[in-house]
Write a protein that holds these residues in place. Sequence first.
Motif, PDB file in Angstrom:
ATOM      1  N   ILE A 156      67.274  36.522  54.769  1.00 15.14           N
ATOM      2  CA  ILE A 156      68.527  36.383  55.510  1.00 15.14           C
ATOM      3  C   ILE A 156      69.634  37.195  54.832  1.00 15.14           C
ATOM      4  CG2 ILE A 156      70.323  34.751  56.211  1.00 15.14           C
ATOM      5  CD1 ILE A 156      68.075  32.667  56.503  1.00 15.14           C
ATOM      6  N   LYS A 157      69.707  37.092  53.517  1.00 11.48           N
ATOM      7  CA  LYS A 157      70.723  37.832  52.770  1.00 11.48           C
ATOM      8  C   LYS A 157      70.552  39.334  52.960  1.00 11.48           C
ATOM      9  CE  LYS A 157      72.652  38.388  48.161  1.00 11.48           C
ATOM     10  NZ  LYS A 157      72.558  38.001  46.753  1.00 11.48           N
TER      11      LYS A 157
ATOM     12  N   MET B 257      70.556  30.906  49.374  1.00 11.11           N
ATOM     13  CA  MET B 257      70.308  31.565  50.641  1.00 11.11           C
ATOM     14  C   MET B 257      68.987  32.340  50.534  1.00 11.11           C
ATOM     15  SD  MET B 257      72.563  34.435  52.692  1.00 11.11           S
ATOM     16  CE  MET B 257      73.876  33.343  53.136  1.00 11.11           C
ATOM     17  N   ASN B 258      68.230  32.277  51.584  1.00  7.94           N
ATOM     18  CA  ASN B 258      66.948  32.966  51.640  1.00  7.94           C
ATOM     19  C   ASN B 258      67.157  34.471  51.455  1.00  7.94           C
ATOM     20  OD1 ASN B 258      64.613  34.290  52.638  1.00  7.94           O
ATOM     21  ND2 ASN B 258      64.092  32.484  53.823  1.00  7.94           N
ATOM     22  N   ILE B 259      66.275  35.115  50.684  1.00  7.82           N
ATOM     23  CA  ILE B 259      66.427  36.544  50.402  1.00  7.82           C
ATOM     24  C   ILE B 259      66.302  37.395  51.670  1.00  7.82           C
ATOM     25  CG2 ILE B 259      64.001  36.956  49.822  1.00  7.82           C
ATOM     26  CD1 ILE B 259      65.220  38.809  47.543  1.00  7.82           C
TER      27      ILE B 259
ATOM     28  N   GLU C 248      57.127  36.386  51.906  1.00 10.85           N
ATOM     29  CA  GLU C 248      58.333  35.621  52.193  1.00 10.85           C
ATOM     30  C   GLU C 248      58.673  35.644  53.673  1.00 10.85           C
ATOM     31  OE1 GLU C 248      61.742  35.755  49.665  1.00 10.85           O
ATOM     32  OE2 GLU C 248      60.606  36.894  48.182  1.00 10.85           O
TER      33      GLU C 248
ATOM     34  N   VAL D 163      61.950  42.994  51.041  1.00 13.17           N
ATOM     35  CA  VAL D 163      61.489  41.610  51.035  1.00 13.17           C
ATOM     36  C   VAL D 163      59.965  41.619  51.139  1.00 13.17           C
ATOM     37  CG1 VAL D 163      61.591  39.400  52.244  1.00 13.17           C
ATOM     38  CG2 VAL D 163      63.616  40.847  52.150  1.00 13.17           C
TER      39      VAL D 163
ATOM     40  N   VAL E 283      56.976  32.908  55.486  1.00  8.50           N
ATOM     41  CA  VAL E 283      57.513  31.592  55.148  1.00  8.50           C
ATOM     42  C   VAL E 283      58.656  31.220  56.096  1.00  8.50           C
ATOM     43  CG1 VAL E 283      58.734  30.264  53.381  1.00  8.50           C
ATOM     44  CG2 VAL E 283      56.790  31.706  52.746  1.00  8.50           C
ATOM     45  N   ILE E 284      59.544  32.165  56.417  1.00  7.06           N
ATOM     46  CA  ILE E 284      60.686  31.837  57.264  1.00  7.06           C
ATOM     47  C   ILE E 284      60.326  31.749  58.732  1.00  7.06           C
ATOM     48  CG2 ILE E 284      62.324  32.854  55.671  1.00  7.06           C
ATOM     49  CD1 ILE E 284      62.694  35.065  57.840  1.00  7.06           C
TER      50      ILE E 284
END
Length: 70
Positions: free
Chosen positions: A5-6, A1-3, A65, A61, A68-69
């Motif tokens: 989102i987590k 899972m993407n950091i 990153e 975060v 990227v999302i």
Amino acid sequence: MNIFIKSALIRAVRTICQTAVAMIGTSEVMADVDWIMVGSASLLAGILSILTSIATGLPEVEEVELWVIL
């Protein structure tokens, strides 16, 4: 899972719990708790937490990153 989102989900769950505790704490006795209000206010707080995380980012975060999302 993407950091991202987590991290956003962890923040949202904490916000939901804090809101529920605050809403329950405003009642004098457990029988007076308006559970519909507690649920709706808590859910709204969680949604707003996720939207705020998307709009402003999260300090834990890295900014790289986030791009990227998106």
